[in-house]
Write a protein that holds these residues in place. Structure first.
Motif, PDB file in Angstrom:
ATOM      1  N   LEU A 110       0.687  -1.201  -0.181  1.00  0.00           N
ATOM      2  CA  LEU A 110      -0.356   0.169  -0.142  1.00  0.00           C
ATOM      3  C   LEU A 110       0.760   1.588   0.147  1.00  0.00           C
ATOM      4  N   HIS A 111       1.675   1.479   0.660  1.00  0.00           N
ATOM      5  CA  HIS A 111       2.175   2.801   1.212  1.00  0.00           C
ATOM      6  C   HIS A 111       3.710   2.789   0.093  1.00  0.00           C
ATOM      7  N   HIS A 112       3.728   1.700  -0.830  1.00  0.00           N
ATOM      8  CA  HIS A 112       4.599   1.757  -2.376  1.00  0.00           C
ATOM      9  C   HIS A 112       3.789   2.119  -3.443  1.00  0.00           C
ATOM     10  N   GLY A 113       2.565   2.152  -3.355  1.00  0.00           N
ATOM     11  CA  GLY A 113       1.598   2.083  -4.979  1.00  0.00           C
ATOM     12  C   GLY A 113       0.628   3.320  -4.395  1.00  0.00           C
ATOM     13  N   ASP A 114       1.276   3.866  -3.156  1.00  0.00           N
ATOM     14  CA  ASP A 114       0.103   5.399  -3.511  1.00  0.00           C
ATOM     15  C   ASP A 114       0.917   6.473  -3.138  1.00  0.00           C
ATOM     16  N   ASP A 115       0.673   7.702  -3.072  1.00  0.00           N
ATOM     17  CA  ASP A 115       2.038   8.830  -3.250  1.00  0.00           C
ATOM     18  C   ASP A 115       1.263   9.843  -2.219  1.00  0.00           C
ATOM     19  N   ARG A 116      -0.254   9.826  -1.929  1.00  0.00           N
ATOM     20  CA  ARG A 116      -1.085  10.219  -0.932  1.00  0.00           C
ATOM     21  C   ARG A 116      -0.838   9.428   0.785  1.00  0.00           C
ATOM     22  N   PHE A 117      -0.471   8.654   0.618  1.00  0.00           N
ATOM     23  CA  PHE A 117       0.037   7.760   1.396  1.00  0.00           C
ATOM     24  C   PHE A 117       1.583   8.360   2.339  1.00  0.00           C
ATOM     25  N   ASP A 118       1.639   9.011   3.298  1.00  0.00           N
ATOM     26  CA  ASP A 118       3.221   9.620   4.264  1.00  0.00           C
ATOM     27  C   ASP A 118       3.304   8.501   5.656  1.00  0.00           C
ATOM     28  N   TRP A 119       2.470   7.831   5.724  1.00  0.00           N
ATOM     29  CA  TRP A 119       2.655   7.189   6.997  1.00  0.00           C
ATOM     30  C   TRP A 119       1.255   5.515   6.561  1.00  0.00           C
ATOM     31  N   THR A 120       1.996   4.363   6.705  1.00  0.00           N
ATOM     32  CA  THR A 120       0.969   4.027   7.132  1.00  0.00           C
ATOM     33  C   THR A 120       1.443   2.797   7.714  1.00  0.00           C
ATOM     34  N   GLY A 121       0.430   1.878   8.771  1.00  0.00           N
ATOM     35  CA  GLY A 121       0.760   0.852   9.237  1.00  0.00           C
ATOM     36  C   GLY A 121      -0.291   0.248  10.220  1.00  0.00           C
ATOM     37  N   PHE A 122       0.374  -0.530  11.103  1.00  0.00           N
ATOM     38  CA  PHE A 122      -1.148  -0.829  12.294  1.00  0.00           C
ATOM     39  C   PHE A 122      -0.777  -1.200  13.198  1.00  0.00           C
TER      40      PHE A 122
END
Ligand code: SME
Length: 152
Positions: free
Chosen positions: A32-44
């Motif tokens: 997900l994180h590398h699949g979308d430029d809008r995602f600046d922090w991606t985590g569980f």
């Protein structure tokens, strides 16, 4: 905007046959994180004990290690079981600002096959109003396809 159809396919194929929760989470955040430029922090954040979230696999700057259910957008999602789509984090009472650059976010509960909430997926963006119902539906479908096949 992420190409969710492609992301869903690659996540399904990368995680096929895998049942380890951390391995699944790590793979999803990476894709997900590398699949979308809008995602600046991606985590569980994982439900580590009743009423308490602890950091899980993530990408981006460092995140808070512990979030009680009473705190933050993540806490609301874990407590209520409802997806939180926050267009402006400054107008969300109790938002936890781990990065001052964050403007909007989406948090989705993660359920196992028994329907229990085992974690939340938190995606933060530096853009205001970054997320829409399309993100909600596509991300929820990925989480269900990956984790609802797990035992409790
Ligand atoms: N957006 C979260 C916390 C941010 S992180 O620790 C990356 C919240 O308010 O729940």
């Amino acid at each position: 905007m992420a190409d969710y159809a492609t992301l869903a396919k690659s996540i399904a194929s990368l995680t096929e046959g895998e049942t380890d929760t951390v391995a699944l989470m790590a793979t999803i955040v990476c894709e997900l994180h590398h699949g979308d430029d809008r995602f600046d922090w991606t985590g569980f954040y994982r439900v580590a004990e009743p009423g308490l979230l602890k950091i899980g696999p993530y990408q981006g700057g460092h995140g808070c290690l512990v979030i009680p259910f009473e705190r933050g957008v993540c806490g609301v999602a874990a407590r209520t079981g409802e997806i939180q789509l926050v267009a402006d984090v400054d107008s969300f009472p109790g938002h936890i600002a781990c990065a001052s650059s964050t403007r909007s976010e989406i948090v989705l509960p993660v359920r196992n096959a028994a329907g229990e909430i085992i974690a939340v997926l938190d995606i933060d963006s530096d853009l205001p109003g970054a997320f829409t119902d399309e993100d909600t539906q596509a991300l929820d479908a990925i989480l269900t396809a990956t984790f609802a096949r797990q035992g409790s």
